[in-house]
Write a protein that holds these residues in place. Structure first.
Motif, PDB file in Angstrom:
ATOM      1  N   PHE A  15     -17.752 -34.560  31.480  1.00 11.91           N
ATOM      2  CA  PHE A  15     -18.352 -34.407  32.804  1.00 11.91           C
ATOM      3  C   PHE A  15     -17.549 -35.315  33.730  1.00 11.91           C
ATOM      4  O   PHE A  15     -17.779 -36.523  33.794  1.00 11.91           O
ATOM      5  N   GLY A  16     -16.550 -34.720  34.402  1.00  9.14           N
ATOM      6  CA  GLY A  16     -15.628 -35.532  35.182  1.00  9.14           C
ATOM      7  C   GLY A  16     -14.826 -36.422  34.254  1.00  9.14           C
ATOM      8  O   GLY A  16     -14.244 -35.969  33.274  1.00  9.14           O
ATOM      9  N   ALA A  17     -14.837 -37.733  34.525  1.00 12.93           N
ATOM     10  CA  ALA A  17     -14.086 -38.676  33.696  1.00 12.93           C
ATOM     11  C   ALA A  17     -14.846 -39.084  32.436  1.00 12.93           C
ATOM     12  O   ALA A  17     -14.280 -39.712  31.534  1.00 12.93           O
ATOM     13  N   LEU A  18     -16.142 -38.714  32.348  1.00 11.33           N
ATOM     14  CA  LEU A  18     -16.970 -39.110  31.206  1.00 11.33           C
ATOM     15  C   LEU A  18     -16.766 -38.163  30.026  1.00 11.33           C
ATOM     16  O   LEU A  18     -17.017 -36.961  30.141  1.00 11.33           O
ATOM     17  N   LYS A  19     -16.329 -38.694  28.894  1.00 11.30           N
ATOM     18  CA  LYS A  19     -16.197 -37.900  27.673  1.00 11.30           C
ATOM     19  C   LYS A  19     -17.514 -37.977  26.905  1.00 11.30           C
ATOM     20  O   LYS A  19     -17.736 -38.894  26.118  1.00 11.30           O
ATOM     21  N   ALA A  20     -18.385 -37.011  27.141  1.00 11.71           N
ATOM     22  CA  ALA A  20     -19.698 -37.017  26.498  1.00 11.71           C
ATOM     23  C   ALA A  20     -19.611 -36.634  25.030  1.00 11.71           C
ATOM     24  O   ALA A  20     -20.400 -37.091  24.201  1.00 11.71           O
ATOM     25  N   THR A  21     -18.659 -35.760  24.696  1.00 12.44           N
ATOM     26  CA  THR A  21     -18.386 -35.368  23.315  1.00 12.44           C
ATOM     27  C   THR A  21     -16.873 -35.470  23.130  1.00 12.44           C
ATOM     28  O   THR A  21     -16.121 -34.791  23.818  1.00 12.44           O
ATOM     29  N   ASP A  22     -16.465 -36.331  22.205  1.00 10.31           N
ATOM     30  CA  ASP A  22     -15.044 -36.667  22.105  1.00 10.31           C
ATOM     31  C   ASP A  22     -14.521 -36.391  20.690  1.00 10.31           C
ATOM     32  O   ASP A  22     -14.613 -37.238  19.803  1.00 10.31           O
ATOM     33  N   ASP A  23     -14.041 -35.161  20.471  1.00 11.42           N
ATOM     34  CA  ASP A  23     -13.437 -34.775  19.186  1.00 11.42           C
ATOM     35  C   ASP A  23     -14.416 -34.954  18.026  1.00 11.42           C
ATOM     36  O   ASP A  23     -14.114 -35.594  17.015  1.00 11.42           O
ATOM     37  N   VAL A 221     -20.975 -42.923  18.996  1.00 15.67           N
ATOM     38  CA  VAL A 221     -20.826 -43.991  19.989  1.00 15.67           C
ATOM     39  C   VAL A 221     -19.823 -43.517  21.037  1.00 15.67           C
ATOM     40  O   VAL A 221     -18.702 -43.135  20.692  1.00 15.67           O
ATOM     41  N   TYR A 222     -20.237 -43.513  22.297  1.00 14.71           N
ATOM     42  CA  TYR A 222     -19.377 -43.048  23.395  1.00 14.71           C
ATOM     43  C   TYR A 222     -18.782 -41.672  23.099  1.00 14.71           C
ATOM     44  O   TYR A 222     -17.605 -41.417  23.336  1.00 14.71           O
ATOM     45  N   GLY A 223     -19.637 -40.782  22.580  1.00 17.27           N
ATOM     46  CA  GLY A 223     -19.223 -39.399  22.362  1.00 17.27           C
ATOM     47  C   GLY A 223     -18.408 -39.138  21.118  1.00 17.27           C
ATOM     48  O   GLY A 223     -18.038 -37.989  20.841  1.00 17.27           O
ATOM     49  N   ARG A 224     -18.124 -40.178  20.335  1.00 15.99           N
ATOM     50  CA  ARG A 224     -17.256 -40.027  19.157  1.00 15.99           C
ATOM     51  C   ARG A 224     -18.016 -40.446  17.897  1.00 15.99           C
ATOM     52  O   ARG A 224     -18.716 -41.465  17.896  1.00 15.99           O
ATOM     53  N   VAL A 225     -17.884 -39.655  16.820  1.00 16.43           N
ATOM     54  CA  VAL A 225     -18.469 -40.034  15.535  1.00 16.43           C
ATOM     55  C   VAL A 225     -17.596 -41.126  14.924  1.00 16.43           C
ATOM     56  O   VAL A 225     -16.425 -40.896  14.596  1.00 16.43           O
ATOM     57  N   ILE A 226     -18.171 -42.327  14.793  1.00 13.79           N
ATOM     58  CA  ILE A 226     -17.381 -43.440  14.252  1.00 13.79           C
ATOM     59  C   ILE A 226     -17.496 -43.533  12.737  1.00 13.79           C
ATOM     60  O   ILE A 226     -16.646 -44.156  12.092  1.00 13.79           O
ATOM     61  N   GLU A 227     -18.552 -42.938  12.162  1.00 16.28           N
ATOM     62  CA  GLU A 227     -18.685 -42.969  10.704  1.00 16.28           C
ATOM     63  C   GLU A 227     -19.753 -41.970  10.269  1.00 16.28           C
ATOM     64  O   GLU A 227     -20.756 -41.762  10.949  1.00 16.28           O
ATOM     65  N   THR A 228     -19.536 -41.360   9.096  1.00 14.03           N
ATOM     66  CA  THR A 228     -20.524 -40.501   8.448  1.00 14.03           C
ATOM     67  C   THR A 228     -20.632 -40.938   6.998  1.00 14.03           C
ATOM     68  O   THR A 228     -19.610 -41.188   6.337  1.00 14.03           O
ATOM     69  N   GLY A 229     -21.863 -41.043   6.512  1.00 10.24           N
ATOM     70  CA  GLY A 229     -22.032 -41.459   5.124  1.00 10.24           C
ATOM     71  C   GLY A 229     -23.480 -41.421   4.703  1.00 10.24           C
ATOM     72  O   GLY A 229     -24.366 -40.992   5.450  1.00 10.24           O
ATOM     73  N   THR A 230     -23.738 -41.878   3.481  1.00  5.95           N
ATOM     74  CA  THR A 230     -25.099 -41.977   2.973  1.00  5.95           C
ATOM     75  C   THR A 230     -25.819 -43.124   3.672  1.00  5.95           C
ATOM     76  O   THR A 230     -25.203 -43.935   4.385  1.00  5.95           O
ATOM     77  N   VAL A 231     -27.111 -43.217   3.426  1.00  2.97           N
ATOM     78  CA  VAL A 231     -27.889 -44.318   4.004  1.00  2.97           C
ATOM     79  C   VAL A 231     -27.292 -45.663   3.614  1.00  2.97           C
ATOM     80  O   VAL A 231     -27.103 -46.549   4.463  1.00  2.97           O
ATOM     81  N   ASP A 232     -26.961 -45.852   2.338  1.00  6.02           N
ATOM     82  CA  ASP A 232     -26.419 -47.125   1.885  1.00  6.02           C
ATOM     83  C   ASP A 232     -25.068 -47.417   2.538  1.00  6.02           C
ATOM     84  O   ASP A 232     -24.791 -48.567   2.922  1.00  6.02           O
ATOM     85  N   GLN A 233     -24.233 -46.389   2.654  1.00  7.51           N
ATOM     86  CA  GLN A 233     -22.925 -46.590   3.284  1.00  7.51           C
ATOM     87  C   GLN A 233     -23.056 -47.004   4.746  1.00  7.51           C
ATOM     88  O   GLN A 233     -22.324 -47.873   5.222  1.00  7.51           O
ATOM     89  N   ILE A 234     -23.995 -46.378   5.445  1.00  8.29           N
ATOM     90  CA  ILE A 234     -24.195 -46.708   6.863  1.00  8.29           C
ATOM     91  C   ILE A 234     -24.804 -48.098   7.011  1.00  8.29           C
ATOM     92  O   ILE A 234     -24.400 -48.879   7.892  1.00  8.29           O
ATOM     93  N   ARG A 235     -25.747 -48.438   6.153  1.00 10.72           N
ATOM     94  CA  ARG A 235     -26.350 -49.779   6.194  1.00 10.72           C
ATOM     95  C   ARG A 235     -25.289 -50.868   6.007  1.00 10.72           C
ATOM     96  O   ARG A 235     -25.358 -51.931   6.613  1.00 10.72           O
ATOM     97  N   GLN A 236     -24.334 -50.602   5.131  1.00  8.27           N
ATOM     98  CA  GLN A 236     -23.354 -51.617   4.751  1.00  8.27           C
ATOM     99  C   GLN A 236     -22.115 -51.634   5.643  1.00  8.27           C
ATOM    100  O   GLN A 236     -21.258 -52.512   5.491  1.00  8.27           O
TER     101      GLN A 236
END
Length: 249
Positions: A15-23, A221-236
Motif C-alpha cells: 500500500f504505497g511504500a508500505l509492504k504489508a505482505t513481503d514475499d 513481522v513487518y509483512g514477512r514470515v521470519i520463522e515457521t516451526g513447531t510450538v517447541d521450535q518457536i518457543r526456543q
C-alpha cells in the motif's frame, strides 16, 4: 501422504511504500492447525484478506486444493470450501443468531435470500443452523437478536456462520477476542476437536491458546514470515522471542 489444502508462494502486497505482505511463503495441511502470529501491524489480516479473496495480491501464488484461486471471487472460493469467520460488521445485527446462521447455510447452497416465513417452514435449514450454534455454545441464545449479544458471543456466532459453509479450510481471525478465560478455553477445546474435519489457519493473540492448538506456527513481522516451526521450535527461537514473544512475557 498428507493433503496440502493451501499453498502460498512469493506473495506480495503493498500500500504505497508500505509492504504489508513481503514475499510470504506458507502452507496448511489437512488435519492441521497452522497458527499465524505476530505483533499488531504485522500484516496478518491483510494476508487473510488475500487468501479469502477480498484483496488482490500484487505478486505471488495462492493455491487452494491445488487450484489457483487468485482470479476467483470471495463467493467462488467459499463454494470451493474456503471458509472465513465473518467480520462482526457483516453479521445481520437486526435478526437473531439463528437467522444469521441460516443465511450462511443458504449462501453455501447458492440460494437467494428467502422471506423469513418461507425459511421458518424449512425445518431442515433451521435444524442445520441449530447444530452449528450448539457446537459453538450458542444454542441458548439462538433466538436472541444479534445486536443484543455480547462481543464474545458475536465472535462465537462468526465461527458458527463459517462452519455452516462446511469449509475444507477455515480462516479464523482472532476468534478468542472478547471471550474471557472460560470462553477462550471452551473455544480452544472446540477448535481442537475440529482438526479431524477441517484444516485451520488461525490468527490469534492468546498465546496460551496458540501453544495449545497449533501443530505449526508461522511468525509474521513487518509483512514477512521470519520463522515457521513447531510450538517447541518457536518457543526456543531467539529471533522470534526478540521480535514478538518477548512482548508477551
Amino acid at each position: 501422504m498428507t493433503e496440502t489444502l493451501l499453498e502460498i508462494k512469493g506473495l506480495r502486497k503493498s500500500f504505497g511504500a508500505l509492504k504489508a505482505t513481503d514475499d510470504v511463503n506458507l502452507d496448511v495441511q489437512a488435519g492441521e492447525i497452522h497458527a499465524l502470529i505476530g505483533p499488531n501491524g504485522a500484516g496478518k489480516s491483510t494476508l487473510i484478506g488475500q487468501i479469502a479473496g477480498g484483496l488482490k495480491p500484487d505478486e505471488g501464488q495462492i493455491r487452494f486444493l491445488n487450484r489457483d484461486v487468485i482470479p476467483l471471487s470471495v463467493a467462488k472460493r467459499a463454494r470451493m470450501g474456503l471458509g472465513r469467520s465473518f467480520q462482526i460488521s457483516s453479521l445481520a445485527m437486526e435478526v437473531s443468531a439463528l437467522k444469521n446462521v441460516i443465511l450462511a447455510v443458504q449462501a453455501r447452497e447458492g440460494s437467494s435470500f428467502k422471506f423469513w416465513k418461507q425459511v421458518r417452514s424449512d425445518q431442515g435449514l433451521m435444524d442445520e443452523a441449530m447444530i452449528q450454534l450448539e457446537r459453538v455454545g450458542l444454542a441458548d441464545s439462538a433466538r436472541t437478536v444479534t445486536s443484543e449479544l455480547s462481543h464474545g458471543q458475536r465472535r462465537q456466532l462468526e465461527v458458527a456462520c463459517a462452519l455452516a459453509l462446511k469449509p475444507k479450510l477455515l480462516l479464523l481471525d482472532e476468534p478468542m477476542a472478547g471471550l474471557g478465560a472460560g470462553g477462550s478455553q471452551r473455544l480452544t477445546e472446540f477448535l481442537e476437536s475440529l482438526k479431524a474435519e477441517v484444516g485451520i489457519l488461525l490468527i490469534e493473540h492468546d498465546m496460551d491458546a496458540v501453544f495449545q492448538l497449533a501443530d505449526r506456527i508461522s511468525v509474521l513481522v513487518y509483512g514477512r514470515v521470519i520463522e515457521t516451526g513447531t510450538v517447541d521450535q518457536i518457543r526456543q527461537s531467539a529471533q522470534v522471542r526478540e521480535a514478538y514473544l518477548g512482548e508477551e512475557e
